[in-house]
Design a protein around this motif. Structure first.
Motif, PDB file in Angstrom:
ATOM      1  N   GLU B 125       0.798  -0.979  -0.010  1.00 18.35           N
ATOM      2  CA  GLU B 125       0.126   0.159   0.219  1.00 18.35           C
ATOM      3  C   GLU B 125       1.110   1.271  -0.033  1.00 18.35           C
ATOM      4  OE1 GLU B 125      -4.147   1.437   0.278  1.00 18.35           O
ATOM      5  OE2 GLU B 125      -3.638  -0.402   0.673  1.00 18.35           O
ATOM      6  N   LEU B 126       1.912   1.183   1.214  1.00 21.76           N
ATOM      7  CA  LEU B 126       2.978   2.825   0.600  1.00 21.76           C
ATOM      8  C   LEU B 126       3.217   2.179  -0.520  1.00 21.76           C
ATOM      9  CD1 LEU B 126       3.980   4.293   3.403  1.00 21.76           C
ATOM     10  CD2 LEU B 126       5.992   2.592   3.520  1.00 21.76           C
ATOM     11  N   VAL B 127       4.233   1.466  -0.916  1.00 18.05           N
ATOM     12  CA  VAL B 127       4.871   2.447  -2.167  1.00 18.05           C
ATOM     13  C   VAL B 127       3.655   1.428  -3.088  1.00 18.05           C
ATOM     14  CG1 VAL B 127       7.037   1.052  -1.329  1.00 18.05           C
ATOM     15  CG2 VAL B 127       5.662  -0.170  -2.332  1.00 18.05           C
ATOM     16  N   GLY B 128       2.637   2.195  -3.394  1.00 19.73           N
ATOM     17  CA  GLY B 128       1.729   1.940  -4.067  1.00 19.73           C
ATOM     18  C   GLY B 128       1.753   0.561  -5.306  1.00 19.73           C
ATOM     19  N   LEU B 129       1.526  -0.562  -4.815  1.00 17.45           N
ATOM     20  CA  LEU B 129       1.840  -1.373  -5.016  1.00 17.45           C
ATOM     21  C   LEU B 129       0.014  -2.305  -4.773  1.00 17.45           C
ATOM     22  CD1 LEU B 129       5.278  -1.889  -5.389  1.00 17.45           C
ATOM     23  CD2 LEU B 129       4.109  -1.255  -7.627  1.00 17.45           C
ATOM     24  N   SER B 130      -0.124  -1.835  -4.738  1.00 15.66           N
ATOM     25  CA  SER B 130      -1.360  -3.096  -4.083  1.00 15.66           C
ATOM     26  C   SER B 130      -1.852  -3.951  -5.082  1.00 15.66           C
ATOM     27  CB  SER B 130      -2.119  -2.573  -2.864  1.00 15.66           C
ATOM     28  OG  SER B 130      -1.567  -2.062  -2.171  1.00 15.66           O
ATOM     29  N   LYS B 142      10.766  -0.533 -14.551  1.00 11.99           N
ATOM     30  CA  LYS B 142      11.987  -0.241 -12.910  1.00 11.99           C
ATOM     31  C   LYS B 142      11.446   0.435 -12.207  1.00 11.99           C
ATOM     32  CE  LYS B 142      16.582   2.055 -13.209  1.00 11.99           C
ATOM     33  NZ  LYS B 142      17.374   0.929 -12.804  1.00 11.99           N
ATOM     34  N   GLY B 143      10.631   1.346 -12.222  1.00 12.15           N
ATOM     35  CA  GLY B 143      10.138   2.263 -10.875  1.00 12.15           C
ATOM     36  C   GLY B 143       9.912   1.373 -10.062  1.00 12.15           C
ATOM     37  N   MET B 144       8.775   0.275 -10.631  1.00 15.01           N
ATOM     38  CA  MET B 144       8.104  -0.478 -10.169  1.00 15.01           C
ATOM     39  C   MET B 144       8.934  -1.161  -8.923  1.00 15.01           C
ATOM     40  SD  MET B 144       5.349  -1.715 -12.536  1.00 15.01           S
ATOM     41  CE  MET B 144       4.046  -2.667 -11.013  1.00 15.01           C
ATOM     42  N   LEU B 145       9.971  -1.671  -9.717  1.00 13.07           N
ATOM     43  CA  LEU B 145      10.759  -2.798  -9.058  1.00 13.07           C
ATOM     44  C   LEU B 145      11.631  -1.873  -7.391  1.00 13.07           C
ATOM     45  CD1 LEU B 145      12.408  -4.893 -11.719  1.00 13.07           C
ATOM     46  CD2 LEU B 145      11.783  -5.618 -10.196  1.00 13.07           C
ATOM     47  N   GLN B 146      12.099  -0.893  -8.255  1.00 10.93           N
ATOM     48  CA  GLN B 146      12.732  -0.099  -6.709  1.00 10.93           C
ATOM     49  C   GLN B 146      11.807   0.180  -5.881  1.00 10.93           C
ATOM     50  OE1 GLN B 146      16.109   1.447  -8.218  1.00 10.93           O
ATOM     51  NE2 GLN B 146      16.119   2.770  -7.075  1.00 10.93           N
ATOM     52  N   ARG B 147      10.349   0.710  -6.193  1.00 13.24           N
ATOM     53  CA  ARG B 147       9.262   1.014  -5.287  1.00 13.24           C
ATOM     54  C   ARG B 147       9.314  -1.013  -3.905  1.00 13.24           C
ATOM     55  NH1 ARG B 147       4.169   3.311  -7.680  1.00 13.24           N
ATOM     56  NH2 ARG B 147       5.019   2.529  -9.383  1.00 13.24           N
ATOM     57  N   VAL B 148       9.556  -2.098  -4.591  1.00 10.91           N
ATOM     58  CA  VAL B 148       8.823  -2.896  -4.064  1.00 10.91           C
ATOM     59  C   VAL B 148      10.552  -3.245  -3.593  1.00 10.91           C
ATOM     60  CG1 VAL B 148      10.091  -5.230  -5.943  1.00 10.91           C
ATOM     61  CG2 VAL B 148       8.208  -5.468  -4.440  1.00 10.91           C
ATOM     62  N   GLY B 149      11.586  -2.703  -4.247  1.00  8.71           N
ATOM     63  CA  GLY B 149      12.629  -3.295  -3.264  1.00  8.71           C
ATOM     64  C   GLY B 149      13.417  -2.149  -2.180  1.00  8.71           C
ATOM     65  N   ALA B 151      10.456  -1.453  -0.075  1.00  6.14           N
ATOM     66  CA  ALA B 151       9.684  -1.904   0.628  1.00  6.14           C
ATOM     67  C   ALA B 151       9.819  -3.398   1.700  1.00  6.14           C
ATOM     68  CB  ALA B 151       7.802  -3.036  -0.144  1.00  6.14           C
ATOM     69  N   GLN B 152      11.073  -4.240   0.299  1.00  3.64           N
ATOM     70  CA  GLN B 152      11.717  -4.956   0.745  1.00  3.64           C
ATOM     71  C   GLN B 152      12.550  -4.701   1.872  1.00  3.64           C
ATOM     72  OE1 GLN B 152      15.311  -6.125   1.480  1.00  3.64           O
ATOM     73  NE2 GLN B 152      15.168  -4.541  -0.666  1.00  3.64           N
ATOM     74  N   ALA B 153      13.236  -3.526   2.132  1.00  2.00           N
ATOM     75  CA  ALA B 153      14.086  -3.398   2.875  1.00  2.00           C
ATOM     76  C   ALA B 153      13.623  -2.468   4.022  1.00  2.00           C
ATOM     77  CB  ALA B 153      14.985  -1.723   2.200  1.00  2.00           C
ATOM     78  N   LEU B 154      11.807  -2.266   4.144  1.00  7.00           N
ATOM     79  CA  LEU B 154      11.513  -2.308   4.956  1.00  7.00           C
ATOM     80  C   LEU B 154      10.676  -2.873   5.844  1.00  7.00           C
ATOM     81  CD1 LEU B 154      10.101   1.531   3.474  1.00  7.00           C
ATOM     82  CD2 LEU B 154      11.681   0.923   5.466  1.00  7.00           C
ATOM     83  N   ILE B 155      10.899  -3.918   5.079  1.00  5.45           N
ATOM     84  CA  ILE B 155       9.714  -5.427   5.655  1.00  5.45           C
ATOM     85  C   ILE B 155       9.696  -5.973   7.120  1.00  5.45           C
ATOM     86  CG2 ILE B 155      10.763  -7.095   5.739  1.00  5.45           C
ATOM     87  CD1 ILE B 155       7.489  -7.082   4.185  1.00  5.45           C
ATOM     88  N   GLN B 177       7.773  10.101  -5.535  1.00  3.99           N
ATOM     89  CA  GLN B 177       7.694   8.831  -4.478  1.00  3.99           C
ATOM     90  C   GLN B 177       8.097   8.338  -3.681  1.00  3.99           C
ATOM     91  OE1 GLN B 177       5.643   6.582  -7.573  1.00  3.99           O
ATOM     92  NE2 GLN B 177       4.074   7.027  -7.162  1.00  3.99           N
ATOM     93  N   VAL B 178       9.455   8.088  -4.195  1.00  2.62           N
ATOM     94  CA  VAL B 178      10.451   7.631  -3.021  1.00  2.62           C
ATOM     95  C   VAL B 178      11.311   8.441  -2.729  1.00  2.62           C
ATOM     96  CG1 VAL B 178      12.441   7.019  -3.351  1.00  2.62           C
ATOM     97  CG2 VAL B 178      11.317   5.926  -5.250  1.00  2.62           C
ATOM     98  N   ARG B 179      11.301   9.998  -2.865  1.00  2.00           N
ATOM     99  CA  ARG B 179      11.899  11.160  -1.928  1.00  2.00           C
ATOM    100  C   ARG B 179      10.326  11.851  -0.887  1.00  2.00           C
ATOM    101  NH1 ARG B 179      12.741  15.160  -6.136  1.00  2.00           N
ATOM    102  NH2 ARG B 179      10.679  16.204  -5.741  1.00  2.00           N
ATOM    103  N   ASP B 180       9.584  11.399  -1.147  1.00  2.00           N
ATOM    104  CA  ASP B 180       8.287  11.301   0.171  1.00  2.00           C
ATOM    105  C   ASP B 180       8.482  10.577   0.777  1.00  2.00           C
ATOM    106  OD1 ASP B 180       7.104  13.482  -1.034  1.00  2.00           O
ATOM    107  OD2 ASP B 180       5.824  13.008  -2.576  1.00  2.00           O
ATOM    108  N   LEU B 181       8.843   8.952   0.274  1.00  2.00           N
ATOM    109  CA  LEU B 181       8.723   7.543   1.718  1.00  2.00           C
ATOM    110  C   LEU B 181      10.235   7.971   2.300  1.00  2.00           C
ATOM    111  CD1 LEU B 181       7.834   4.596  -0.504  1.00  2.00           C
ATOM    112  CD2 LEU B 181       7.128   4.700   1.331  1.00  2.00           C
ATOM    113  N   ILE B 182      10.994   8.259   1.651  1.00  2.00           N
ATOM    114  CA  ILE B 182      12.657   8.315   2.452  1.00  2.00           C
ATOM    115  C   ILE B 182      11.680   9.757   3.770  1.00  2.00           C
ATOM    116  CG2 ILE B 182      14.301   9.552   2.712  1.00  2.00           C
ATOM    117  CD1 ILE B 182      15.130   8.029  -0.098  1.00  2.00           C
TER     118      ILE B 182
END
Lengths: 254, 320
Positions: B125-130, B142-149, B151-155, B177-182
């Motif tokens: 949900e957080l990385v927008g990949l629900s 590539k963008g989706m991989l970066q976001r799921v990556g 999510a993996q770091a935050l599991i 999106q990545v900036r906002d997440l950080i």
């Protein structure tokens, strides 16, 4: 222990999704096809040939998977850099190696069990008597696969996929010939050659120790003591290879 | 306790072999990252950023020096318990679905089954990949991989998140999106240590920054402090009731002069030239409207450090 199981199950899942088990179809078609082709032989010859071919096919398919999947176990992880995120977790490198090895071991076990079932079904179909030695032979084939996988894993921790394949294949071939070669060289006049072969004999596992397919095909009983000792011999080599693989992997920079 | 402490870290390759001259990737690098801050590790390609991150994560061993992660020596298995990591251009097990992928890392982090299920849902949900939960990673952009990556770091809800070039190769939307997440991670008290060569990303997000060039840390501190320390890069003086033609001395030394009606703009290179300019303007009867010093940006500092640093003769780009 839990981490080893997690990595092992993931490796097994990778093997499944890479369609490794499709080889079983090839195995079944090969075995059924050959059985039909050999139907013209006398009954005794037919029975022996089916057993011979079945065991050889189980061995061949298993060893091919052990070598070609084994060499990619660690190498592929490093080349694709998937190892980074796993090693960045609180798991040791030894855990990773053991997990990868157990994963392929599980794939090989399932593979052998399915091939054995197909083999037994064909034997049943042609009314070939099923002897205990057949199971012993398949069990030792499985030990050989575990040993080959461990060797492939060891080579893949420090060399490229191609080199690992060459090294493992070389060990496999030498392992099957070394006993005969040593026997031949014992009478050689060249001391250097004799010593080199003797050195190779102690370095390489003698894979013929694990080969009782001939006895199984003609129905000669093999003592359980021999089976146990041969298994222990093969597994000792496998354990030594894995320990070495762990030591090499421990020193690697990614 | 600092989240990361690095002291005199040096990494060289080929030092074990007497016939090879060693390649130095890191040279006596020292820095610390405080808990709860975003630290940007800035440097050009091949500067030694990734090498530093790899040493922190135990993927590589330092030749000398020490590094501590959350108080434990880098390389120690326990030092990685509360750390999440996203490598540069991540490659993952592409035969896994997003759900299986995150579940796998959750299991490695020893989360229990119900916790994994909850975290996977939250993070997707957080990385927008629900919507891509059951899709295999090989079908991800590539963008989706970066976001799921990410999510993996935050599991496992880590305290320290280490990101290697998290924005590289992303389109502007993905970068935001990545900036906002950080930035969201900092709000939740997490420490983020990330490497980048994109100055604007570092400038927008980081509390503190370190600039590494040719394996050496050349600047380290808060961005505003670094910029202030550099002094004014130029000064703009606006005056009126005077013509540029009447100011020959300062016109000759100014970086730029511009006449617009009764007003003229004089840009001088340093604060030391202000007095000289003002006295000439006053002498000609002109009035000073404004004096505006312009500070240097992080980009100026970065470019100066990158171009001014002596290259290490042994350094090679492969040590990135």
């Amino acid at each position: 222990m839990q981490a080893i199981a997690v990595i092992a199950l993931n490796t097994f899942r990778e093997n499944l999704r890479d369609k490794i088990l499709y080889n079983l179809v090839f195995f079944a078609v090969l075995l059924i096809g050959l059985s039909v082709l050999l139907a013209d032989l006398t009954i005794m010859e037919h029975h022996r040939m089916i057993k011979d071919l079945g065991l050889a096919a189980i061995n061949l398919v298993g060893v091919i998977i052990a070598i070609f999947v084994g060499i990619g176990l660690v190498n592929k992880e490093i080349e694709r850099r998937t190892v980074y995120t796993i090693m960045a977790r609180p798991i040791s490198r030894t855990t990773f190696i053991l997990g990868k090895y157990c994963g392929l071991g599980l794939t090989l076990l399932i593979n052998v069990l399915v091939m054995l079932s197909v083999f037994l079904a064909i034997l049943g179909l042609y009314g070939v008597p099923i002897t205990w030695t057949l199971f012993q032979a398949v069990q030792l084939v499985f030990v050989e696969m575990l040993l080959i996988t461990a060797l492939a894993l060891l080579f893949s921790t420090f060399s490229s996929s191609t080199l690992s394949a060459i090294f493992t294949l070389a060990f496999y071939v030498i392992g099957h010939l070394i006993g005969d070669l040593k026997g031949l060289m014992e009478n050689s006049q060249t001391v250097v050659l004799r010593r080199a072969v003797a050195g190779l004999y102690y370095l390489c596992p003698n894979l013929e120790m694990l080969n009782i397919k001939g006895q199984a095909a003609i129905g000669v009983a093999v003592p359980v003591t021999y089976q146990t000792l041969a298994s222990a011999y093969g597994l000792s080599y496998a354990v030594a290879s894995i320990v070495l693989a762990c030591m090499v992997f421990q020193r690697r920079d990614f | 306790m600092d989240a990361i402490t690095i002291e005199g870290l040096t990494k060289s390759y080929g030092a074990d072999w007497p016939w090879r001259s060693p390649i130095i990737a890191l040279s006596d690098l020292s820095l610390s990252v405080k808990q709860g801050e975003i630290y940007g590790f800035l440097g050009p390609n091949g500067a030694g950023k990734t090498t530093t991150l790899k040493i922190l994560l135990g993927l590589m061993r330092a030749t000398s020096g020490s590094a501590y992660v959350l108080g434990k020596p880098a390389g120690d298995v326990r030092s990685r318990e509360k750390v999440g990591f996203l490598p540069e251009s991540p490659y993952f097990y592409d035969y896994l679905t997003a759900e299986e992928f995150l579940g796998f890392y959750g299991q490695l982090a020893q989360l229990d089954r119900s916790n994994i299920s909850r975290r996977v849902t939250e993070l997707l949900e957080l990385v927008g990949l629900s919507g891509a939960r059951t899709r295999q990673l090989r079908k991800f952009s590539k963008g989706m991989l970066q976001r799921v990556g990410l999510a993996q770091a935050l599991i496992h809800d880590p305290e320290l998140i280490i990101l290697d070039e998290p924005m590289s190769g992303l389109d502007p939307i993905g970068r935001k999106q990545v900036r906002d997440l950080i930035l969201g991670l900092r709000e939740r008290g997490k420490t983020v240590f990330f490497s980048s060569h994109i100055i604007s990303d570092v400038e927008v997000m980081c509390d503190r920054v370190g600039i590494v060039v040719h394996g050496r840390l050349l600047a380290n501190g808060r961005i505003d402090e670094l910029v202030t320390h550099q002094g004014a890069q130029s000064v703009e003086i606006v005056c009126r009731d005077v013509a540029i033609a009447d100011l020959p001395l300062i016109s000759a030394r100014a970086t730029r002069v511009l006449q617009q009606g009764r007003q003229c703009l004089i840009v001088v290179a340093s604060e030391g030239m202000i007095e000289e300019a003002l006295s000439e303007v006053r002498k000609q009867g002109g009035k000073v409207v404004s004096i505006t010093p312009h500070r240097g940006s992080l980009e100026d500092i970065f470019l100066r450090q990158a171009s001014g640093a002596e290259p290490n003769p042994h350094i090679q780009s492969r040590v990135a």
